[in-house]
Design a protein around this motif. Sequence first.
Motif, short mmCIF file in Angstrom:
data_model
loop_
_atom_site.label_atom_id
_atom_site.label_comp_id
_atom_site.label_asym_id
_atom_site.label_seq_id
_atom_site.Cartn_x
_atom_site.Cartn_y
_atom_site.Cartn_z
N MET A 114 0.85 -1.19 0.00
CA MET A 114 0.00 0.00 0.00
C MET A 114 0.88 1.24 0.00
N SER A 115 0.58 2.19 -0.87
CA SER A 115 1.41 3.38 -0.94
C SER A 115 1.05 4.37 0.17
N LYS A 116 2.03 5.19 0.51
CA LYS A 116 1.82 6.21 1.52
C LYS A 116 2.29 7.54 0.95
N SER A 117 1.43 8.52 1.03
CA SER A 117 1.66 9.80 0.37
C SER A 117 1.78 10.95 1.36
N VAL A 118 2.43 12.03 0.91
CA VAL A 118 2.44 13.30 1.63
C VAL A 118 2.10 14.40 0.63
N LEU A 119 1.58 15.49 1.16
CA LEU A 119 1.41 16.71 0.40
C LEU A 119 2.57 17.62 0.76
N MET A 120 3.30 18.10 -0.24
CA MET A 120 4.45 18.97 -0.01
C MET A 120 4.19 20.34 -0.61
N VAL A 121 4.36 21.37 0.23
CA VAL A 121 4.15 22.76 -0.16
C VAL A 121 5.51 23.45 -0.16
N VAL A 122 5.99 23.81 -1.34
CA VAL A 122 7.35 24.33 -1.52
C VAL A 122 7.34 25.85 -1.72
N ASP A 123 7.99 26.55 -0.84
CA ASP A 123 8.30 27.98 -1.01
C ASP A 123 7.09 28.88 -1.28
N VAL A 124 5.97 28.56 -0.69
CA VAL A 124 4.81 29.46 -0.78
C VAL A 124 5.01 30.51 0.31
N GLN A 125 5.89 31.46 0.01
CA GLN A 125 6.36 32.43 0.99
C GLN A 125 5.85 33.83 0.65
N THR A 126 5.65 34.61 1.68
CA THR A 126 5.00 35.91 1.58
C THR A 126 5.65 36.82 0.54
N ALA A 127 6.96 36.94 0.51
CA ALA A 127 7.62 37.84 -0.44
C ALA A 127 7.29 37.45 -1.88
N LEU A 128 7.24 36.17 -2.17
CA LEU A 128 6.95 35.72 -3.53
C LEU A 128 5.50 35.98 -3.91
N ILE A 129 4.58 35.69 -3.01
CA ILE A 129 3.16 35.90 -3.32
C ILE A 129 2.87 37.40 -3.46
N LYS A 130 3.50 38.22 -2.67
CA LYS A 130 3.28 39.67 -2.76
C LYS A 130 3.79 40.26 -4.09
N GLU A 131 4.60 39.52 -4.82
CA GLU A 131 5.07 39.96 -6.15
C GLU A 131 4.09 39.55 -7.25
#
Length: 179
Positions: free
Chosen positions: A1-18
């Motif tokens: 049976m496979s086991k998964s994760v959700l990975m959130v990479v570099d969703v950082q404030t400075a980048l989103i504000k651009e």
Amino acid sequence: MSKSVLMVVDVQTALIKEHPYNEHNVIGNISKLISAARRSGMEVLYVQHDDGQGSELEYGTEGWQIYPAAAPVMDEKVFSKKYNSAFHKTELKEYLDSRNIDTIILTGLQTEYCMDATCKGAFDCGYRVIIPEETNTTFDNDYLSGEKLYEFFNYKIWNNRFANVMMIDAVLKIIEEKQ
């Protein structure tokens, strides 16, 4: 049976504000995936880039913080990195292996930099990589628009080579069924 994760990479404030390409849909979709993962008991991992002193992503600054709409809660693990790949000179692979993870649902910024390096790093380590549509983004540059970069990497570079790029509804169903 496979086991998964959700990975959130570099969703950082400075980048989103651009204001990267398609930012509202991307943040909304990442938030949906995070909520679904938490409901199902799937682990959510975060990766946070430290670009060094004086940069917009300097450790501890407001810009370095994970963007509030996608921020971790109490015990969710955050990996700090100084290179494009979340696997390079971090403890990420050891952590995933200790949890018997074989599948990574990968989201984040920037498509052609940290997402690309992390996707290929995960592939090289033997993980199955799933990239939900409209969950990564980037900016226009001198050669291509953010939209063109998104399309090129998702559909010409990653899909069916290093990852499976899938509709978000299909990934939400996987998350609900996995755990």
